[in-house]
Design an enzyme around this catalytic site. Structure first.
Site, short mmCIF file in Angstrom:
data_model
loop_
_atom_site.label_atom_id
_atom_site.label_comp_id
_atom_site.label_asym_id
_atom_site.label_seq_id
_atom_site.Cartn_x
_atom_site.Cartn_y
_atom_site.Cartn_z
N GLY A 75 -28.06 -20.97 40.51
CA GLY A 75 -29.00 -22.04 40.23
C GLY A 75 -28.26 -23.25 39.68
CD GLU A 76 -26.00 -23.39 35.72
OE1 GLU A 76 -24.98 -24.13 35.86
OE2 GLU A 76 -25.97 -22.32 35.08
#
Length: 354
Positions: free
Chosen positions: A320-321
């Site tokens: 993610g991120e």
């Protein structure tokens, strides 16, 4: 919610773009995806000589009430702990932003922790996490609109600084759950095919997650019947019902960036779900989307197929991120350099043989 005016790029330039690409001193089509990518960037910018300016990355953070049901192996405190870690430059997103020259903005949309003591985090907190959508809507329509507006605000800030290419990331434990449900509802795909292990659930944990999400969807349909006179089960109600604040912020950012004719780099499973949701509101947004990464979360490829998306990378990432999008940036840069810097047959005095 604001009324976005998103226009599909003018098709009148496409022929000239293809002609320029085909006359570069190479076999026709020999640079594959770089050619189609360059064509898309040219179409977005409506020019034969595109540029990439001031790339920015928006990282939205928020907690989810559904986490209380044990649908994630990670506890919710990881959200705020990672948000603080990002301020210290220690996350994967920090490393890739530094590597590729992105300005990083960390935005608290609804983390269940007081982060006001960290000036590096932009405070746009709507609430300390969403409500548990197993029992009712995660947020009100007013809260959803507020999150959309924050996404727009952040894009406007980047655009004012000269940005024309942007990507979004998220930090929010349990946000694969609403993503899976959106995929099921918007794509008419069996729910079990949309649900994956998230941050690393074991087999019993995955089965529990499936049971919780099946019940949540059943409760959502019952809520619609009880609260809306329409019998067509308007799927737009699924946006605030299941969204995280960070996801709604990303949707607003995507729509506003497309409205401003910016290139939108789309990360993995969560951000693909947000783009899918954005496209339910305004299908034209997909013209501005560069899908960057297909992750290992179950169902991601199916979700991408709903948008006829062909991601640039498949690296097995599930962090993610926004890290998958950031990793793909050099390919976009290469595509732009190709169309701007390669010589053509005539100038290079090379026989054009096709």
């Amino acid at each position: 919610m604001r009324n976005f005016e998103i226009e599909k790029p003018d098709e009148s330039l496409r022929g000239a773009i293809r002609e320029k690409i085909d006359n570069l001193n190479k076999p026709k089509g020999s640079l594959g995806r770089l050619e189609t990518l360059a064509e898309q960037i040219c179409m977005i910018q409506q020019t034969l000589s595109p540029t990439l300016r001031h790339p920015c990355h928006l990282l939205f953070g928020g907690d989810h009430g559904i986490e209380r049901e044990g649908v994630s192996v990670s506890p919710r405190e990881v959200t705020w702990q990672q948000m603080i870690n990002f301020t210290r430059g220690g996350g994967g997103v920090n490393m890739f932003c530094r590597q590729h020259g992105f300005n990083l903005y960390i935005i608290d949309m609804g983390v269940d922790h007081d982060l006001s003591g960290y000036p590096e985090i932009i405070n746009r907190k709507i609430a300390f996490g969403t409500k548990n959508f197993l029992h009712g809507p995660a947020m009100s329509e007013t809260e959803f609109s507020q999150a959309i507006e924050t996404g727009c605000e952040m894009v406007d800030k980047c655009h004012a600084d000269g940005c024309n290419i942007i990507c979004m990331g998220e930090m929010g434990i349990a946000n694969t759950s609403p993503s899976s449900i959106w995929m099921h509802l918007f794509g008419n795909i069996p729910l079990d095919q949309c649900i994956g292990v998230g941050a690393g659930l074991d087999t019993p944990g995955l089965q529990h997650k499936r049971e919780v999400l099946h019940q949540a969807v059943a409760n959502f349909h019952l809520f619609q019947l009880e609260n809306f006179s329409s019998t067509n089960k308007d799927m737009m109600q699924a946006l605030p019902y299941f969204a995280g604040f960070e996801m709604a912020g990303a949707i607003g950012a995507m729509l506003r960036a497309a409205e401003l004719k910016m290139t939108v780099m789309v990360d993995g499973f969560i951000m693909s779900a947000c783009m899918l949701a954005a496209s339910q509101l305004h299908p034209e947004v997909l013209s501005y989307a560069v899908f960057c990464h297909c992750g290992d979360e179950s169902g991601h490829q199916l979700m991408l197929s709903l948008m006829d998306a062909h991601p640039l990378l498949h690296l097995g990432l599930r962090l993610g991120e926004g890290t998958g999008a950031l990793c793909a940036y050099p390919l976009i840069d290469s595509a732009v350099r190709m169309i701007n810097e390669m010589n053509n047959f005539q100038s290079a005095h090379i026989t054009k043989y096709f």
